[in-house]
Design a protein around this motif. Structure first.
Motif, mmCIF file in Angstrom:
data_model
loop_
_atom_site.group_PDB
_atom_site.id
_atom_site.type_symbol
_atom_site.label_atom_id
_atom_site.label_comp_id
_atom_site.label_asym_id
_atom_site.label_seq_id
_atom_site.Cartn_x
_atom_site.Cartn_y
_atom_site.Cartn_z
ATOM 1 N N SER A 99 0.821 -1.215 0.000
ATOM 2 C CA SER A 99 0.000 0.000 0.000
ATOM 3 C C SER A 99 0.852 1.261 0.000
ATOM 4 O O SER A 99 0.472 2.272 -0.609
ATOM 5 C CB SER A 99 -0.941 0.011 1.205
ATOM 6 N N ARG A 100 2.024 1.201 0.645
ATOM 7 C CA ARG A 100 2.859 2.400 0.778
ATOM 8 C C ARG A 100 3.918 2.516 -0.322
ATOM 9 O O ARG A 100 4.449 3.607 -0.557
ATOM 10 C CB ARG A 100 3.498 2.404 2.161
ATOM 11 N N PRO A 102 3.499 1.030 -3.786
ATOM 12 C CA PRO A 102 2.773 0.219 -4.771
ATOM 13 C C PRO A 102 3.596 -0.139 -6.002
ATOM 14 O O PRO A 102 3.288 -1.121 -6.682
ATOM 15 C CB PRO A 102 1.575 1.099 -5.143
ATOM 16 N N GLU A 195 -6.090 1.410 4.195
ATOM 17 C CA GLU A 195 -5.075 1.392 3.139
ATOM 18 C C GLU A 195 -5.287 0.275 2.125
ATOM 19 O O GLU A 195 -4.606 0.236 1.096
ATOM 20 C CB GLU A 195 -3.679 1.250 3.750
ATOM 21 N N LYS A 198 -5.592 0.872 -1.586
ATOM 22 C CA LYS A 198 -4.418 1.380 -2.290
ATOM 23 C C LYS A 198 -3.542 0.258 -2.847
ATOM 24 O O LYS A 198 -2.612 0.527 -3.609
ATOM 25 C CB LYS A 198 -3.575 2.246 -1.354
ATOM 26 N N SER A 227 -12.328 -4.472 -0.110
ATOM 27 C CA SER A 227 -10.926 -4.437 -0.552
ATOM 28 C C SER A 227 -10.777 -5.230 -1.852
ATOM 29 O O SER A 227 -11.668 -6.005 -2.218
ATOM 30 C CB SER A 227 -10.019 -5.040 0.524
#
Length: 259
Positions: A99-100, A102, A195, A198, A227
Motif C-alpha cells: 500500500s505504501r 505500490p 489502506e 491502495k 478491498s
C-alpha cells in the motif's frame, strides 16, 4: 540490514517470503526448495527472531524498519515487481509494503493475517486496543522463557498437530523477547484497513485458516470487505497453514504465481 536478513536461492522471477512473529525463514522449508527450481526465492528473517542478533529491532519501529529494509532490498537487487508472500505479521508487513510502495510489489499473498488484529480482541479501532497491547507487551517481556529444545507438545492454537506445535514452540523459545514483545505491540496497534484499497498488486490473495471454527469466515470477510483481496479458506488448519496443510498450501502458492 538493521531490521532483517535475507538468503537468496534459485533463479528466475523473484518471490519474497516473509515469516510471522517469532518465526524463522525455516517456516517456508516446505515450499522454498521447489519454488527455487523456477524462481529466485528471497527468504527473509526478522533480526532477533530464531536466535539472530536483534540489531535495531530492540527499539520501537520494528514494522516500519522491516518495511524500509524490504524497500531497500527490492531497489538494491533490482527486483522487478516481485511476488510477496507473508505469513501472520509477515502478511501485515506485505500489505503495508504494497500500500505504501505500490510500485514495488507485483503480486501479494497474505497467509492468515488480518489488516487489524485488534478485532479479535473486540476492539473497533486502535484506541480500543492500546491498553491491551501494552499489557501483552509487558507480559511477553516478563514471561519465563521455555527451555530449548522443546520436546513435548506444549498445546495451543497455532497448529493442529503436536509436531507443528513443538516446532513453533522451539522457534519462539529462540526469539529475543524484547523484539517479539515490541513487534506484537506494533502489530496489535496497526490498522491498515483504510489502506487496503491502495494495494494495486494483482493477484492480491488472502489465505485464511478455518480450523478454529466457522466464525473465521465471517471475520475475514468482514475485515476485508470492500478491498481488492480475493479470500481463500483453508479448512482443517490452524494459524500455521504451511505446517498443517502443506500440500494444499503448496498448491495455492503455485496457483497464485501462475496467475
Amino acid at each position: 540490514m538493521e531490521h532483517i536478513s535475507v538468503i537468496s536461492i534459485g533463479e528466475g522471477e523473484p518471490v519474497v517470503l516473509i515469516p510471522g512473529l517469532s518465526s524463522p525463514r525455516a517456516v517456508w522449508d516446505g515450499i522454498a526448495p521447489e519454488l527455487a527450481r523456477t524462481h529466485r526465492v528471497l527468504l527473509v528473517q526478522v533480526n532477533g527472531f530464531a536466535g539472530d542478533d536483534p540489531g535495531a529491532n530492540v527499539k520501537p519501529g520494528v514494522l516500519d524498519g522491516v518495511i524500509a529494509d524490504l524497500d531497500k532490498l527490492i531497489a538494491r537487487e533490482k527486483l522487478e515487481k516481485p511476488a510477496i508472500i507473508g505469513h501472520s505479521m509477515g502478511g501485515l508487513v506485505g500489505m503495508m509494503l504494497a500500500s505504501r510502495h505500490p510500485d514495488r510489489v507485483g503480486r501479494l499473498m497474505v497467509v492468515d493475517a488480518l489488516p487489524f488484529i485488534g478485532t479479535l480482541f473486540g476492539a473497533k479501532d486502535v484506541a480500543g486496543i492500546i491498553a491491551r497491547s501494552e499489557q501483552m507487551r509487558d507480559m511477553m517481556l516478563a514471561a519465563k522463557r521455555m527451555p530449548t529444545p522443546v520436546t513435548t507438545d506444549p498445546g495451543g492454537i497455532w497448529s493442529n498437530t503436536p509436531e507443528g506445535r513443538i516446532r513453533i514452540a522451539n522457534w519462539s523459545a529462540k526469539t529475543d523477547a524484547r523484539v517479539s514483545a515490541q513487534a506484537m505491540h506494533e502489530v496489535m496497534t496497526t490498522d491498515i484497513r483504510p489502506e487496503l484499497a491502495k494495494i494495486a498488486a494483482r493477484p492480491f490473495t488472502v489465505l485464511y485458516a478455518t480450523g478454529g471454527g466457522p466464525q473465521a469466515t465471517a471475520i475475514w470477510q468482514r475485515e476485508y470487505a470492500g478491498s481488492p483481496a480475493t479470500l481463500v479458506a483453508v479448512p482443517d488448519s490452524y494459524h500455521f497453514v504451511m505446517l498443517d496443510q502443506p500440500t494444499r498450501f503448496a498448491a495455492e502458492v503455485e496457483a497464485f504465481l501462475a496467475q
